[in-house]
Design an enzyme around this catalytic site. Structure first.
Site, PDB file in Angstrom:
ATOM      1  N   LYS A   1     -12.132   8.395  -1.842  1.00 30.54           N
ATOM      2  CA  LYS A   1     -11.706   7.720  -1.576  1.00 30.54           C
ATOM      3  C   LYS A   1     -12.117   5.895  -1.731  1.00 30.54           C
ATOM      4  CE  LYS A   1      -9.830   4.622   2.695  1.00 30.54           C
ATOM      5  NZ  LYS A   1     -10.116   4.615   4.057  1.00 30.54           N
TER       6      LYS A   1
ATOM      7  N   CYS B   1       0.888  -1.290  -0.130  1.00 25.25           N
ATOM      8  CA  CYS B   1      -0.295   0.110   0.307  1.00 25.25           C
ATOM      9  C   CYS B   1       1.212   1.460  -0.094  1.00 25.25           C
ATOM     10  CB  CYS B   1      -0.673  -0.552   1.277  1.00 25.25           C
ATOM     11  SG  CYS B   1      -2.369   1.032   0.876  1.00 25.25           S
TER      12      CYS B   1
ATOM     13  N   HIS C   1      -4.581  -4.101  -0.047  1.00 30.55           N
ATOM     14  CA  HIS C   1      -4.506  -4.689   0.989  1.00 30.55           C
ATOM     15  C   HIS C   1      -4.866  -5.897   1.598  1.00 30.55           C
ATOM     16  CE1 HIS C   1      -3.358  -1.576   3.430  1.00 30.55           C
ATOM     17  NE2 HIS C   1      -4.334  -0.345   3.337  1.00 30.55           N
TER      18      HIS C   1
ATOM     19  N   GLU D   1      -3.250  -8.590   2.510  1.00 36.81           N
ATOM     20  CA  GLU D   1      -3.344  -9.081   3.945  1.00 36.81           C
ATOM     21  C   GLU D   1      -4.645  -8.979   4.936  1.00 36.81           C
ATOM     22  OE1 GLU D   1      -1.692  -4.831   4.871  1.00 36.81           O
ATOM     23  OE2 GLU D   1      -2.080  -6.360   3.096  1.00 36.81           O
TER      24      GLU D   1
END
EC number: 2.3.1.31
Length: 305
Positions: free
Chosen positions: A163, A142, A235, A237
């Site tokens: 966003k 990121c 992301h 993860e």
């Protein structure tokens, strides 16, 4: 083989409950083999949450891995106790003479700031340069990926009007890549960022290879073969409830935040979110660990030579 972490690390209990193989230091010594040395430079505010997420994925590897937790010395985290930092983390200055098979640098919630205005930017650029001599294979995530791509390749980041937030479809652009072994052609990955890198800028740089892309959110995963580096802008993860907690946190703070796209069934925040990326997260980290194991020198001293 299991992951080797400190016996009292908070992530340990969570991982054991999930069935992740965790090794005690005594067991590791008894096996008498060289574990892969992986370090995590954790720039996220909730360090315990992030170290658990990364340890979960690394610990699923069949190889023995020893995880070292690292933080920048020029910044004092506000959301993690000093006791935890002192007990489990080392500053980069404390480990800079060591060498590592792999080095993970996470994101940070500072993506809307110019890189040079980040209060630990100078130290971070020193760490980036240090990885070229002391790390066999870096893995940037990121904001950490955007910062490293900017530092090494001059790749700019751009502010988004809204966003990018949710779980978006992505495409596998390189079926032959060992990092994408076992990946589907089309799959979901969580995204949570206010900035982006653009496909045209990536394609202009011959040193970078675009491995995963999204029509909705742009480039996701880049490879720099010469540096054996991966840049993950999203992301993968994240655990099942990371986006939920971010959404509820921002909503309670009165911030303008949309319901995360493609995350809740029927886009209803009252319903349980579905994790549709877990298998690909394990594949990516497992493939990275395997590639690192296959190519790293047996002697850590030979890394960077």
């Amino acid at each position: 083989m299991p992951i080797r972490i400190p016996d009292t690390l908070p992530a340990r209990e969570t991982l054991l409950k999930e069935g992740v193989a965790v090794m005690t230091e005594t067991d590791a010594v008894r096996q008498d083999i060289r574990p892969l040395q992986i370090a995590l430079l954790n720039l996220m505010p909730n360090k315990i949450r992030t170290e658990t997420q990364i340890a979960r994925l690394i610990g699923a590897s069949p190889l023995q891995v020893e995880l070292t937790l690292v933080r920048v010395g020029g910044h004092t985290p506000k959301n993690t106790s000093q006791e935890h930092l002192i007990s489990f983390y080392q500053t980069w200055e404390e480990i800079r003479e060591r060498k590592f098979d792999g080095f993970i640098i996470t994101g940070a919630p500072i993506e809307q700031m110019p890189f040079e205005e980040v209060n630990y930017w100078e130290e971070l650029t020193q760490i980036f340069d240090w990885t070229q001599t002391n790390v066999h294979s870096p893995f940037y995530i990121c904001w950490g990926a955007m910062a490293a791509a900017y530092h090494f390749h001059g790749l700019p980041k751009y502010q988004l009007e809204a966003k990018a937030f949710g779980v978006f479809r992505h495409r596998n652009l390189d079926l032959a890549s060992p990092y994408l072994s076992g990946f589907s052609d089309d799959f979901a990955i969580p995204v949570s960022r206010w900035t982006e890198v653009r496909r045209a800028d990536v394609l202009e740089r011959q040193s970078l290879r675009l491995l995963i892309d999204s029509d909705d959110t742009g480039p996701c995963l880049l490879e720099d073969r010469a540096r054996r580096s991966l840049y993950m802008f999203n992301h993968v993860e994240y655990d099942s409830f990371s986006l939920k907690e971010e959404f509820e946190r921002d909503r309670e703070a009165g911030k303008q935040i949309q319901v995360p796209f493609g995350y809740y069934p029927g886009d209803d925040p009252a319903r349980q979110p579905l994790n549709r990326w877990r298998s690909h997260a394990h594949l990516l980290f497992g493939n990275w660990i395997n590639q690192t194991y296959q190519s790293t020198p047996f002697s850590l001293d030979e890394i960077g030579q």
